[in-house]
Motif scaffolding. Structure first.
Motif, PDB file in Angstrom:
ATOM      1  N   GLN A 275       0.835  -1.214   0.000  1.00 46.47           N
ATOM      2  CA  GLN A 275       0.000   0.000   0.000  1.00 46.47           C
ATOM      3  C   GLN A 275       0.860   1.252   0.000  1.00 46.47           C
ATOM      4  O   GLN A 275       0.531   2.242  -0.668  1.00 46.47           O
ATOM      5  CB  GLN A 275      -0.935   0.011   1.216  1.00 46.47           C
ATOM      6  CG  GLN A 275      -2.132  -0.893   1.067  1.00 46.47           C
ATOM      7  CD  GLN A 275      -3.169  -0.606   2.146  1.00 46.47           C
ATOM      8  OE1 GLN A 275      -3.374   0.526   2.544  1.00 46.47           O
ATOM      9  NE2 GLN A 275      -3.813  -1.669   2.618  1.00 46.47           N
ATOM     10  N   LEU A 276       1.965   1.216   0.744  1.00 45.00           N
ATOM     11  CA  LEU A 276       2.876   2.357   0.768  1.00 45.00           C
ATOM     12  C   LEU A 276       3.426   2.617  -0.627  1.00 45.00           C
ATOM     13  O   LEU A 276       3.435   3.769  -1.094  1.00 45.00           O
ATOM     14  CB  LEU A 276       4.016   2.103   1.756  1.00 45.00           C
ATOM     15  CG  LEU A 276       5.138   3.143   1.773  1.00 45.00           C
ATOM     16  CD1 LEU A 276       4.611   4.525   2.144  1.00 45.00           C
ATOM     17  CD2 LEU A 276       6.247   2.713   2.715  1.00 45.00           C
ATOM     18  N   GLN A 277       3.863   1.570  -1.310  1.00 46.81           N
ATOM     19  CA  GLN A 277       4.375   1.726  -2.679  1.00 46.81           C
ATOM     20  C   GLN A 277       3.311   2.297  -3.600  1.00 46.81           C
ATOM     21  O   GLN A 277       3.597   3.162  -4.420  1.00 46.81           O
ATOM     22  CB  GLN A 277       4.863   0.389  -3.228  1.00 46.81           C
ATOM     23  CG  GLN A 277       6.279   0.070  -2.882  1.00 46.81           C
ATOM     24  CD  GLN A 277       6.777  -1.141  -3.641  1.00 46.81           C
ATOM     25  OE1 GLN A 277       6.060  -2.131  -3.820  1.00 46.81           O
ATOM     26  NE2 GLN A 277       8.024  -1.076  -4.088  1.00 46.81           N
ATOM     27  N   GLN A 278       2.085   1.813  -3.460  1.00 51.66           N
ATOM     28  CA  GLN A 278       0.990   2.319  -4.297  1.00 51.66           C
ATOM     29  C   GLN A 278       0.778   3.812  -4.059  1.00 51.66           C
ATOM     30  O   GLN A 278       0.639   4.581  -5.013  1.00 51.66           O
ATOM     31  CB  GLN A 278      -0.287   1.534  -3.998  1.00 51.66           C
ATOM     32  CG  GLN A 278      -1.473   1.976  -4.814  1.00 51.66           C
ATOM     33  CD  GLN A 278      -2.765   1.252  -4.402  1.00 51.66           C
ATOM     34  OE1 GLN A 278      -2.797   0.534  -3.401  1.00 51.66           O
ATOM     35  NE2 GLN A 278      -3.813   1.459  -5.158  1.00 51.66           N
ATOM     36  N   GLN A 279       0.756   4.224  -2.795  1.00 51.19           N
ATOM     37  CA  GLN A 279       0.579   5.644  -2.456  1.00 51.19           C
ATOM     38  C   GLN A 279       1.754   6.477  -2.985  1.00 51.19           C
ATOM     39  O   GLN A 279       1.561   7.578  -3.485  1.00 51.19           O
ATOM     40  CB  GLN A 279       0.462   5.825  -0.938  1.00 51.19           C
ATOM     41  CG  GLN A 279      -0.776   5.225  -0.313  1.00 51.19           C
ATOM     42  CD  GLN A 279      -2.024   6.012  -0.650  1.00 51.19           C
ATOM     43  OE1 GLN A 279      -2.029   7.233  -0.580  1.00 51.19           O
ATOM     44  NE2 GLN A 279      -3.079   5.320  -1.006  1.00 51.19           N
ATOM     45  N   ALA A 280       2.960   5.927  -2.869  1.00 47.22           N
ATOM     46  CA  ALA A 280       4.150   6.658  -3.304  1.00 47.22           C
ATOM     47  C   ALA A 280       4.223   6.765  -4.823  1.00 47.22           C
ATOM     48  O   ALA A 280       4.459   7.846  -5.365  1.00 47.22           O
ATOM     49  CB  ALA A 280       5.398   5.976  -2.761  1.00 47.22           C
ATOM     50  N   ARG A 281       4.018   5.651  -5.504  1.00 52.56           N
ATOM     51  CA  ARG A 281       4.147   5.637  -6.971  1.00 52.56           C
ATOM     52  C   ARG A 281       3.041   6.413  -7.671  1.00 52.56           C
ATOM     53  O   ARG A 281       3.248   6.936  -8.761  1.00 52.56           O
ATOM     54  CB  ARG A 281       4.198   4.204  -7.470  1.00 52.56           C
ATOM     55  CG  ARG A 281       5.493   3.511  -7.094  1.00 52.56           C
ATOM     56  CD  ARG A 281       5.538   2.073  -7.550  1.00 52.56           C
ATOM     57  NE  ARG A 281       6.839   1.484  -7.233  1.00 52.56           N
ATOM     58  CZ  ARG A 281       7.101   0.200  -7.359  1.00 52.56           C
ATOM     59  NH1 ARG A 281       6.170  -0.633  -7.799  1.00 52.56           N
ATOM     60  NH2 ARG A 281       8.299  -0.251  -7.055  1.00 52.56           N
TER      61      ARG A 281
END
Length: 138
Positions: free
Chosen positions: A89-95
């Motif tokens: 989820q963090l990667q999704q929010q960041a990307r």
């Protein structure tokens, strides 16, 4: 005797008035010395912020998120249906740009941390460098 009493009262009045004037002047001096025009003159310029060439998720990003985000965006609470403890989820929010848009307080994004102070420029630069590196799990 009346002249002596009057003289003593007169002397006491002038002495008291003089003490009050001196106290007032001292107070003005103290208050006047506390004024300043620019906070940077007192605190000095903000320290330079240079994020490391290689940002580590474990060493840099996790502590930053722990200080600023995990209280609301964790596996138990998931405010806004966002769990930043979940790396996916963090990667999704960041990307997607949402993470940086939120912490930079950009128009059209929700300013985060909600109800708190904006992250420091150094913390934002650290996140930016991590996102630019492709959000590695290192």
């Amino acid at each position: 005797m009346v002249d002596a009493t009057a003289a003593a009262l007169s002397h006491t009045f002038y002495a008291t008035a003089t003490v009050l004037r001196l106290r007032f002047l001292f107070l003005l001096l103290i208050l006047g010395s506390c004024a300043y025009d620019n906070a940077e003159d007192i605190a000095g310029p903000a320290p330079e912020c240079t994020p490391p060439a290689e940002v580590s998720y474990v060493q840099h990003i996790t502590p930053l998120l722990n200080r600023n985000c995990y209280a609301c965006h964790n596996s138990a609470l998931q405010s806004g249906n966002v769990n930043l403890q979940d790396f996916g989820q963090l990667q999704q929010q960041a990307r997607s740009g949402v993470l940086l848009g939120n912490v930079k307080h950009l128009p059209g994004y929700k300013p985060m941390p909600q109800g708190g102070a904006k992250l420091s420029d150094c913390d934002i630069a650290l996140l930016q460098r991590w996102v630019e590196a492709g959000t590695p799990n290192n």
